[in-house]
Design a protein around this motif. Structure first.
Motif, mmCIF file in Angstrom:
data_model
loop_
_atom_site.group_PDB
_atom_site.id
_atom_site.type_symbol
_atom_site.label_atom_id
_atom_site.label_comp_id
_atom_site.label_asym_id
_atom_site.label_seq_id
_atom_site.Cartn_x
_atom_site.Cartn_y
_atom_site.Cartn_z
ATOM 1 N N GLY A 261 43.417 29.246 43.768
ATOM 2 C CA GLY A 261 42.212 29.321 44.594
ATOM 3 C C GLY A 261 42.460 29.794 46.015
ATOM 4 N N SER A 262 43.720 29.906 46.397
ATOM 5 C CA SER A 262 43.997 30.378 47.766
ATOM 6 C C SER A 262 43.801 31.892 47.854
ATOM 7 C CB SER A 262 45.431 30.024 48.171
ATOM 8 O OG SER A 262 46.350 30.774 47.377
ATOM 9 N N GLU A 264 42.021 35.598 45.721
ATOM 10 C CA GLU A 264 40.717 36.081 45.248
ATOM 11 C C GLU A 264 40.596 35.866 43.742
ATOM 12 O OE1 GLU A 264 38.633 37.120 47.420
ATOM 13 O OE2 GLU A 264 39.804 37.892 49.109
ATOM 14 N N ILE A 266 38.403 37.671 40.987
ATOM 15 C CA ILE A 266 37.507 38.825 40.884
ATOM 16 C C ILE A 266 36.997 38.991 39.454
ATOM 17 C CG2 ILE A 266 37.305 41.314 41.262
ATOM 18 C CD1 ILE A 266 39.487 41.083 43.376
ATOM 19 N N ALA A 338 29.931 33.431 37.182
ATOM 20 C CA ALA A 338 30.244 33.271 38.611
ATOM 21 C C ALA A 338 30.527 31.801 38.920
ATOM 22 C CB ALA A 338 29.089 33.789 39.466
ATOM 23 N N GLY A 342 34.179 30.675 39.772
ATOM 24 C CA GLY A 342 34.202 30.658 41.239
ATOM 25 C C GLY A 342 34.555 32.023 41.798
ATOM 26 N N PHE A 343 33.889 33.045 41.294
ATOM 27 C CA PHE A 343 34.197 34.409 41.757
ATOM 28 C C PHE A 343 34.103 34.528 43.269
ATOM 29 C CE2 PHE A 343 32.372 36.349 37.587
ATOM 30 C CZ PHE A 343 33.611 36.259 36.969
ATOM 31 N N THR A 344 35.076 35.222 43.840
ATOM 32 C CA THR A 344 34.953 35.592 45.251
ATOM 33 C C THR A 344 34.490 37.041 45.350
ATOM 34 O OG1 THR A 344 37.276 36.254 45.319
ATOM 35 C CG2 THR A 344 36.763 33.991 45.984
ATOM 36 N N GLY A 345 34.530 37.744 44.253
ATOM 37 C CA GLY A 345 34.096 39.143 44.274
ATOM 38 C C GLY A 345 33.947 39.680 42.870
ATOM 39 N N VAL A 429 28.397 37.418 45.904
ATOM 40 C CA VAL A 429 29.810 37.771 46.104
ATOM 41 C C VAL A 429 29.942 39.214 46.599
ATOM 42 C CG1 VAL A 429 30.636 36.205 44.301
ATOM 43 C CG2 VAL A 429 30.078 38.569 43.712
ATOM 44 N N GLU A 430 31.157 39.537 47.022
ATOM 45 C CA GLU A 430 31.435 40.895 47.496
ATOM 46 C C GLU A 430 31.739 41.845 46.343
ATOM 47 O OE1 GLU A 430 33.996 41.379 51.234
ATOM 48 O OE2 GLU A 430 34.755 39.563 50.255
ATOM 49 N N PRO A 449 41.880 43.880 47.501
ATOM 50 C CA PRO A 449 42.129 42.437 47.624
ATOM 51 C C PRO A 449 43.481 42.096 48.251
ATOM 52 C CG PRO A 449 42.238 43.135 45.318
ATOM 53 C CD PRO A 449 41.727 44.307 46.102
#
Ligand code: GDP
Ligand code: IMO
Ligand code: MG
Length: 453
Positions: A261-262, A264, A266, A338, A342-345, A429-430, A449
């Motif tokens: 989790g630290s 990305e 995607i 998502a 826990g998508f960051t992008g 998200v991005e 990323p």
């Protein structure tokens, strides 16, 4: 830095291509689950590589690891490594001692059970994936660390082969054949064990990765399958037998959630849906006999549109040539993905495939029991009752995708940008990249990323 690549839908979203596109900056590429049921494509410089087990980093001379969450068929592994060597590559592949080994009897039982299951069959790849994870959970599996310990291998196999022979004969009434010949299986697998050791491929996966991370390595985790094929979060029972979602990257690499989790996470999104397998598919266009429930040839709705997308996207099985099921993008499926991951992008692929259509539809929500449903219901039977509530977008023209790819994201046709923005905004998200063709150069990177972190 760690980047986890996860399929957001039903597999074949173009994960391999994205691992390759971002991969220049990574030092190690790790598969964390699944086995040779995957088929990941990398296209570069007119060369196409189809990888089922070896991580996609092999094409770029990275260190490649099959993590402890994988199930490994050594026959496929060595075939694939040899085929890559014949093409002039020298893949560095390590296999975790805790990964489980696929044996010929796993493939045998995959086939037998699929037939016996009839309407409950998932349409598996028949690579023995389910039966191997089944043995893992039942604590009768053989791990890579056991494979290379001759006494342990003999002991484990003698129990399990006997047990499978009994089941084959008494439950299914079949002659087990070579797949369950103890001496033949033992001899074959002792050979694989010897080669794994000669080539120094066996590692303590988690410790190996931890050591490299401490030395400043960048890691890429390459998910196989997709979130809706995940054993817990997918369309059970039409799923694979592992956690393809991001949680699997923790249990399947040996690095904990705070480490994964630290970085990305995607989600790779195909701009429409494709499905190899059975079960419902609310936004399906047309249908495919044997896979689409209740399908009668040429009586499905929107057959022509389905054929168009199928042809443009090359949605035919690589081995069988069989048509894949296709459908419009399913936004409740993506909202579900998502949350689960826990998508960051996201990356949105295959925008070129949809080009040339007058309009592009998206299942924005579902209607279920007269109510609006924004995400997937937990049972697949209920999912099958969902009626998509469509949102319609203007189409975009087919353009010179090579030049779009050279110029960058802003050069995309307006309609395509609107479509991608909609997806990103709905998921909060991005957008890291979009795909406008199969090759490395067709991935339009918007935010890298590793490099733009
Ligand atoms: P994976 O299993 O997620 O790695 O995906 P596959 O390799 O099974 O399937 C994706 C297919 O689409 C492959 O043939 C890729 O080369 C191709 N592909 C990937 N991205 C794009 C894209 O943006 N446009 C087009 N036309 N093809 C793509
Ligand atoms: P990649 O990594 C698409 C599907 C099968 C079947 C179900 C269970 O290329 O995206 P299994 O053999 O895993 O027990 O089959 O999952 N399936 C895939 N579909 N892409 C894949 O992998 C798949 N791997 C398995 O069609 O419905
Ligand atoms: Mg694939």
């Amino acid at each position: 830095m760690i980047v986890t690549i996860v399929g957001a839908q039903l597999g074949d979203e173009g994960k391999g291509g994205i691992v390759d596109a971002f991969g220049a900056a990574a030092d190690i590429v790790v598969r964390y689950q699944g086995g040779d049921n995957a088929g990941h494509t990398v296209v570069h410089d007119g060369e196409e590589y189809k990888l089922s087990l070896v991580p996609s980093g092999a094409v770029r001379d990275k260190i490649n690891v099959l993590g402890n969450g994988c199930v490994v068929n050594p026959a496929t592994l060595f075939d694939e490594i040899d085929a890559l060597r014949e093409r002039g590559l020298d893949p560095d592949v390590r296999v975790s001692e805790r990964a489980h080994v696929i044996f010929p009897y796993h493939r045998l039982f995959d086939g037998i059970e699929e037939e016996a299951k009839e309407s409950l069959a998932a349409g598996t790849t028949k690579r023995g994936i389910g039966p191997t994870y089944e043995d893992k959970a039942a604590r009768r599996g053989v791990r890579v660390g056991d494979l290379i310990a001759p006494e342990t291998l003999r002991e484990r196999l003698s129990y399990v082969v006997e047990q499978k022979r009994d089941i084959a004969a008494s439950v299914y009434g079949i002659d087990p054949g070579d797949a369950l010949d103890f001496d033949a299986v033992l001899a074959e697998y002792e050979g694989y064990a010897a080669r794994l050791q000669e080539e120094e491929m066996v590692v303590d996966g988690g410790a190996f990765l931890e050591r490299h991370l401490a030395d400043g390595a960048d890691l890429m985790f390459e998910g196989a399958q997709g979130t809706s094929l995940d054993i817990d979060h997918g369309i059970y029972p039409y799923v694979t037998s592992s956690n393809s979602s991001a949680g699997g990257a923790c249990t399947g690499t040996g690095l904990g959630p705070t480490i994964v989790g630290s970085g990305e996470v995607i989600g790779i999104v195909k701009g429409y849906l494709s499905r190899v397998g059975t079960g419902p598919l609310p936004t399906e266009l047309g249908g495919v006999e044997g896979h689409t429930p209740g399908y009668v040839e040429n009586e499905g709705e929107h057959e022509e549109l389905a054929s168009y997308i199928r042809d443009e996207g090359g949605e035919y099985g690589t081995v069988t040539g069989r048509a894949r099921r296709v459908g419009w993008l399913d936004m409740p499926m993506l909202r579900h993905a998502a949350r689960v991951n826990g998508f960051t992008g996201v990356v949105v692929n295959h925008l070129d495939v949809l080009a040339g259509l007058d309009e592009v539809k998206v299942g924005h929500t579902y209607e279920l029991d007269g109510a609006d449903q924004p995400t997937m219901p937990p049972t697949t039977e209920r999912w099958g009752e969902c009626e998509p509530v469509y949102r319609t977008f203007d189409g975009w023209p087919a353009v010179d995708w090579d030049s779009v790819a050279r110029e960058g994201y802003e050069a995309l046709p307006e309609g395509a940008k609107t479509y991608v923005s909609y997806i990103a905004e709905e998921l909060g998200v991005e957008v890291f990249a979009v795909g406008v063709g199969p090759s490395r150069d067709h991935t339009v990177i918007r935010k890298h990323p590793f490099e733009d972190a």
